[in-house]
Design a protein around this motif. Structure first.
Motif, PDB file in Angstrom:
ATOM      1  N   VAL A 165       0.777  -0.969   0.066  1.00 43.10           N
ATOM      2  CA  VAL A 165      -0.050  -0.064   0.039  1.00 43.10           C
ATOM      3  C   VAL A 165       0.947   1.363  -0.041  1.00 43.10           C
ATOM      4  O   VAL A 165       0.503   2.174  -0.779  1.00 43.10           O
ATOM      5  N   CYS A 166       1.905   1.211   0.785  1.00 41.44           N
ATOM      6  CA  CYS A 166       2.722   2.520   0.719  1.00 41.44           C
ATOM      7  C   CYS A 166       3.304   2.702  -0.599  1.00 41.44           C
ATOM      8  O   CYS A 166       3.447   3.905  -0.875  1.00 41.44           O
ATOM      9  N   VAL A 167       3.845   1.664  -1.312  1.00 40.46           N
ATOM     10  CA  VAL A 167       4.481   1.910  -2.678  1.00 40.46           C
ATOM     11  C   VAL A 167       3.484   2.308  -3.682  1.00 40.46           C
ATOM     12  O   VAL A 167       3.647   3.290  -4.627  1.00 40.46           O
ATOM     13  N   LEU A 168       2.276   1.800  -3.820  1.00 43.89           N
ATOM     14  CA  LEU A 168       1.498   2.027  -4.600  1.00 43.89           C
ATOM     15  C   LEU A 168       0.731   3.239  -4.396  1.00 43.89           C
ATOM     16  O   LEU A 168       0.381   4.150  -5.504  1.00 43.89           O
ATOM     17  N   VAL A 169       0.226   3.792  -3.278  1.00 40.23           N
ATOM     18  CA  VAL A 169      -0.252   5.080  -2.797  1.00 40.23           C
ATOM     19  C   VAL A 169       0.799   5.951  -3.028  1.00 40.23           C
ATOM     20  O   VAL A 169       0.565   7.266  -3.650  1.00 40.23           O
ATOM     21  N   GLY A 170       2.180   5.902  -2.244  1.00 41.01           N
ATOM     22  CA  GLY A 170       3.147   6.749  -2.406  1.00 41.01           C
ATOM     23  C   GLY A 170       3.563   7.193  -3.670  1.00 41.01           C
ATOM     24  O   GLY A 170       3.776   8.615  -4.029  1.00 41.01           O
ATOM     25  N   LEU A 171       3.508   6.277  -4.867  1.00 40.94           N
ATOM     26  CA  LEU A 171       3.843   6.802  -6.149  1.00 40.94           C
ATOM     27  C   LEU A 171       2.908   7.577  -6.892  1.00 40.94           C
ATOM     28  O   LEU A 171       3.172   8.279  -7.698  1.00 40.94           O
ATOM     29  N   THR A 172       1.686   7.786  -6.490  1.00 37.95           N
ATOM     30  CA  THR A 172       0.707   8.644  -6.881  1.00 37.95           C
ATOM     31  C   THR A 172       1.053   9.951  -6.526  1.00 37.95           C
ATOM     32  O   THR A 172       0.628  10.882  -7.395  1.00 37.95           O
ATOM     33  N   ALA A 173       1.914  10.240  -5.585  1.00 38.90           N
ATOM     34  CA  ALA A 173       2.320  11.635  -5.284  1.00 38.90           C
ATOM     35  C   ALA A 173       3.002  12.176  -6.491  1.00 38.90           C
ATOM     36  O   ALA A 173       2.632  13.444  -6.775  1.00 38.90           O
ATOM     37  N   ALA A 174       3.803  11.511  -7.463  1.00 37.47           N
ATOM     38  CA  ALA A 174       4.233  12.145  -8.402  1.00 37.47           C
ATOM     39  C   ALA A 174       3.253  12.361  -9.509  1.00 37.47           C
ATOM     40  O   ALA A 174       3.491  13.345 -10.322  1.00 37.47           O
ATOM     41  N   LEU A 175       2.020  11.998  -9.630  1.00 40.49           N
ATOM     42  CA  LEU A 175       1.133  12.025 -10.570  1.00 40.49           C
ATOM     43  C   LEU A 175       0.401  13.461 -10.005  1.00 40.49           C
ATOM     44  O   LEU A 175       0.011  14.299 -10.996  1.00 40.49           O
ATOM     45  N   ALA A 176       0.115  13.599  -8.699  1.00 39.04           N
ATOM     46  CA  ALA A 176      -0.329  14.776  -8.268  1.00 39.04           C
ATOM     47  C   ALA A 176       0.550  15.972  -8.527  1.00 39.04           C
ATOM     48  O   ALA A 176      -0.140  17.296  -8.966  1.00 39.04           O
ATOM     49  N   VAL A 177       1.701  15.745  -8.503  1.00 40.64           N
ATOM     50  CA  VAL A 177       2.572  16.898  -8.880  1.00 40.64           C
ATOM     51  C   VAL A 177       2.487  17.333 -10.267  1.00 40.64           C
ATOM     52  O   VAL A 177       2.398  18.451 -10.689  1.00 40.64           O
ATOM     53  N   LEU A 178       2.553  16.433 -11.159  1.00 45.16           N
ATOM     54  CA  LEU A 178       2.473  16.592 -12.741  1.00 45.16           C
ATOM     55  C   LEU A 178       0.892  17.408 -12.931  1.00 45.16           C
ATOM     56  O   LEU A 178       0.812  18.477 -13.677  1.00 45.16           O
ATOM     57  N   ILE A 179       0.018  17.014 -12.344  1.00 48.20           N
ATOM     58  CA  ILE A 179      -1.387  17.605 -12.462  1.00 48.20           C
ATOM     59  C   ILE A 179      -1.445  19.120 -12.009  1.00 48.20           C
ATOM     60  O   ILE A 179      -1.861  20.017 -12.654  1.00 48.20           O
ATOM     61  N   ALA A 180      -0.685  19.246 -10.888  1.00 51.56           N
ATOM     62  CA  ALA A 180      -0.600  20.728 -10.193  1.00 51.56           C
ATOM     63  C   ALA A 180       0.104  21.589 -11.254  1.00 51.56           C
ATOM     64  O   ALA A 180       0.043  22.567 -11.437  1.00 51.56           O
ATOM     65  N   VAL A 181       1.330  21.032 -11.653  1.00 54.55           N
ATOM     66  CA  VAL A 181       2.503  21.822 -12.543  1.00 54.55           C
ATOM     67  C   VAL A 181       1.469  22.083 -13.649  1.00 54.55           C
ATOM     68  O   VAL A 181       1.598  23.146 -14.515  1.00 54.55           O
ATOM     69  N   ARG A 182       0.856  21.088 -14.464  1.00 51.32           N
ATOM     70  CA  ARG A 182       0.040  21.208 -15.611  1.00 51.32           C
ATOM     71  C   ARG A 182      -1.042  22.623 -15.525  1.00 51.32           C
ATOM     72  O   ARG A 182      -1.138  23.239 -16.324  1.00 51.32           O
ATOM     73  N   ALA A 183      -1.735  22.383 -14.298  1.00 48.07           N
ATOM     74  CA  ALA A 183      -2.863  23.341 -14.058  1.00 48.07           C
ATOM     75  C   ALA A 183      -2.268  24.940 -13.795  1.00 48.07           C
ATOM     76  O   ALA A 183      -2.754  25.906 -14.115  1.00 48.07           O
ATOM     77  N   LEU A 184      -0.869  25.028 -12.936  1.00 46.44           N
ATOM     78  CA  LEU A 184      -0.739  26.243 -12.575  1.00 46.44           C
ATOM     79  C   LEU A 184       0.566  26.695 -13.501  1.00 46.44           C
ATOM     80  O   LEU A 184       0.665  28.131 -13.613  1.00 46.44           O
ATOM     81  N   ALA A 185       1.072  25.824 -14.323  1.00 44.75           N
ATOM     82  CA  ALA A 185       2.201  26.370 -15.303  1.00 44.75           C
ATOM     83  C   ALA A 185       1.781  25.986 -16.804  1.00 44.75           C
ATOM     84  O   ALA A 185       1.247  26.887 -17.354  1.00 44.75           O
ATOM     85  N   SER A 186       2.186  24.878 -16.925  1.00 43.92           N
ATOM     86  CA  SER A 186       2.000  24.418 -18.443  1.00 43.92           C
ATOM     87  C   SER A 186       2.110  23.042 -18.524  1.00 43.92           C
ATOM     88  O   SER A 186       2.816  22.352 -17.752  1.00 43.92           O
ATOM     89  N   GLU A 187       1.457  22.246 -19.592  1.00 43.72           N
ATOM     90  CA  GLU A 187       1.538  20.923 -19.827  1.00 43.72           C
ATOM     91  C   GLU A 187       2.972  20.622 -20.285  1.00 43.72           C
ATOM     92  O   GLU A 187       3.277  19.421 -20.167  1.00 43.72           O
ATOM     93  N   ASP A 188       3.525  21.460 -21.138  1.00 43.11           N
ATOM     94  CA  ASP A 188       4.958  21.155 -21.580  1.00 43.11           C
ATOM     95  C   ASP A 188       5.943  20.840 -20.343  1.00 43.11           C
ATOM     96  O   ASP A 188       6.500  20.092 -20.230  1.00 43.11           O
ATOM     97  N   LEU A 189       5.764  22.131 -19.278  1.00 40.85           N
ATOM     98  CA  LEU A 189       6.669  21.860 -18.109  1.00 40.85           C
ATOM     99  C   LEU A 189       6.218  20.728 -17.226  1.00 40.85           C
ATOM    100  O   LEU A 189       7.106  19.873 -16.764  1.00 40.85           O
ATOM    101  N   ALA A 190       5.110  20.074 -17.211  1.00 41.86           N
ATOM    102  CA  ALA A 190       4.577  18.918 -16.647  1.00 41.86           C
ATOM    103  C   ALA A 190       5.298  17.757 -17.157  1.00 41.86           C
ATOM    104  O   ALA A 190       5.622  16.805 -16.519  1.00 41.86           O
ATOM    105  N   ARG A 191       5.041  17.901 -18.477  1.00 41.32           N
ATOM    106  CA  ARG A 191       5.689  16.566 -19.359  1.00 41.32           C
ATOM    107  C   ARG A 191       7.226  16.661 -18.990  1.00 41.32           C
ATOM    108  O   ARG A 191       7.864  15.558 -19.133  1.00 41.32           O
ATOM    109  N   SER A 192       7.971  17.758 -19.253  1.00 34.89           N
ATOM    110  CA  SER A 192       9.142  17.652 -18.835  1.00 34.89           C
ATOM    111  C   SER A 192       9.911  17.208 -17.711  1.00 34.89           C
ATOM    112  O   SER A 192      10.785  16.544 -17.320  1.00 34.89           O
ATOM    113  N   ALA A 193       8.962  17.380 -16.560  1.00 30.18           N
ATOM    114  CA  ALA A 193       9.438  16.762 -15.027  1.00 30.18           C
ATOM    115  C   ALA A 193       8.886  15.095 -14.987  1.00 30.18           C
ATOM    116  O   ALA A 193       9.432  14.792 -14.077  1.00 30.18           O
ATOM    117  N   ALA A 194       8.306  14.736 -15.862  1.00 28.14           N
ATOM    118  CA  ALA A 194       7.727  13.432 -15.610  1.00 28.14           C
ATOM    119  C   ALA A 194       8.948  12.363 -15.697  1.00 28.14           C
ATOM    120  O   ALA A 194       8.874  11.467 -14.660  1.00 28.14           O
TER     121      ALA A 194
END
Length: 426
Positions: A165-194
């Motif tokens: 559970v720790c690994v499956l849930v914990g790894l979703t944090a990266a997805l949340a970061v991508l979604i936040a960066v896309r919303a507040l900055a740009s999709e291109d920056l989110a893709r670069s960070a992925a």
């Protein structure tokens, strides 16, 4: 500078006398673990994952559909973290961590009445009592213990399920970061960070630490607030309410996550709106009211945990070392690509661009510095600061495109060296 900081942090304890080193309670300081050159069946898979991400990660992140990128990022992180943990082996690397008598699972069996546990939780925080909580349970609000109690109640009991559970849930944090960066900055920056988020050295600790769940809780809180603030969702009020619930629950799993209020403010500043503030506060207050009505007063718990902290090894660990070595440990978790990129978002020019990524990274850095100066984080920050460092990794999106493969290689090499030279406690 990051490499120099890490080098000095590893060197200083080797130059000190044995008595001083024993007070550290971290043989491989600044990393909490012990020196042990070893390999495992995860070695080859980890190298293969690293090669694949370095060669194909940046191009793939630019090309595939957004939802596919989120899935690929999560799956890559899963393969990477699992391979790194398996360098130590299934038992030592994955299961043993949660079997430690200082961990949460040690107390789960004794929780037969959750309301009664919450009412009496603060009474058991201080050490040297017959019924004192174990180290990790006492060091956190009751929400952290409740996560594992709830897992036990639904049949996901024991150290193996806890790790999964720790690994499956914990790894979703990266997805949340991508979604936040896309919303507040740009999709291109989110893709670069992925690719950097998928192959972060932090995976060493995400796979076996409850702090990975804590990071995911607050990362999704920030992401929901971001999409509510930018109105990139059909239900911004619901998203803001959900963000508030997660922020609220976050401070009831880890006292230090009150500092995630800094990134929350950064989201509103970046989006230039306060619209989500009221529903977010309502959501947070609902959680606080539920815990308070159940008998746990957060401030009582916080003051008692500060006392408990200095009843243990924290009273011996030298602050004049850890106040800066903490940052070296965190840099080990983020990788050297992060300090190489940090000057871009936190520079005055970066702030003037009003890029949402700039605000997120700067806010996470401020939260981490505040945690460091509190003197309540002496060692183990490669794990404890995951809720902050996961946001710092997004700064790599601002690295020059032509250098990204090289920096991904540096990230992978750093993680592989750490996991093969040090037997980490997590």
């Amino acid at each position: 500078m990051g490499a120099v900081l890490i080098g000095i942090a590893f060197l200083v304890p080797r130059l000190m006398d044995e008595k001083w080193r024993k007070k550290m309670n971290a043989e491989a300081a600044p990393i909490f673990g012990k020196w042990n050159v070893h390999m495992g069946w995860g070695t080859v898979p980890a190298i293969l994952v690293a090669i694949a991400v370095v060669l194909y990660g940046p191009a793939l992140a630019r090309r595939i559909r957004w939802r596919s990128l989120l899935v690929v990022t999560w799956l890559t992180g899963l393969a990477w973290s699992f391979a790194l943990v398996m360098v130590d082996g299934w038992q030592r690397g994955f299961v043993h961590v949660f079997q430690d008598p200082n961990e949460y699972l040690h107390e789960v069996g004794g929780v037969t009445d959750i309301p009664a546990t919450l009412r009496g939780f603060s009474d058991r925080i201080l050490d040297f009592q017959p019924d004192s909580w174990t180290t990790h349970v006492s060091g956190h609000p009751p929400g952290a213990l409740l996560i594992f109690v709830w897992l036990d109640r639904i049949g996901l009991r024991g150290p193996t399920w806890a790790g999964i559970v720790c690994v499956l849930v914990g790894l979703t944090a990266a997805l949340a970061v991508l979604i936040a960066v896309r919303a507040l900055a740009s999709e291109d920056l989110a893709r670069s960070a992925a690719p950097f988020l998928a192959m972060a050295p932090a995976a060493i600790w995400i796979a076996v630490s409850a702090d990975a769940i804590f990071a995911a809780i607050t990362a999704w809180a920030v992401a929901l607030l971001a999409i509510a603030a930018t109105r990139t969702t059909r239900a911004p009020v619901v998203a803001a309410l959900g963000a508030g619930v997660l922020f609220g629950f976050g401070i009831y799993v880890n006292y230090g996550l009150v500092l995630m209020g800094i990134p929350a403010v950064a989201v509103l500043v970046a989006a230039r709106t306060v619209r989500p503030l009221f529903p977010a506060l309502v959501g947070a207050l609902i959680v606080a009211a539920a815990f308070t009505a159940s008998g746990f007063w957060w401030l009582d718990g916080y003051h008692l945990v500060v006392q408990r902290y200095y009843q243990g090894i924290a009273s011996e660990r030298p602050y004049n070392y850890w106040v800066w070595a903490n940052l070296a440990a965190a840099t080990c978790a983020t990788g050297l690509a992060v300090p190489a990129a940090l000057h871009r978002p936190i520079s005055l020019g970066g702030l003037r661009t009003r890029n949402g990524l700039t605000y997120l990274v700067t806010a996470a850095g401020l939260a981490m510095i505040a945690a460091d100066l509190s003197a309540l984080s002496k060692a183990e920050t490669e794990r404890i600061w995951l809720p902050f460092t996961i946001w710092l990794i997004s700064a790599t999106a601002l690295l020059p495109e032509r250098h990204k493969r090289a920096w991904l290689a540096v990230q992978a090499t750093g993680a592989l060296v750490l996991v093969h030279l040090i037997l980490t406690n997590w």
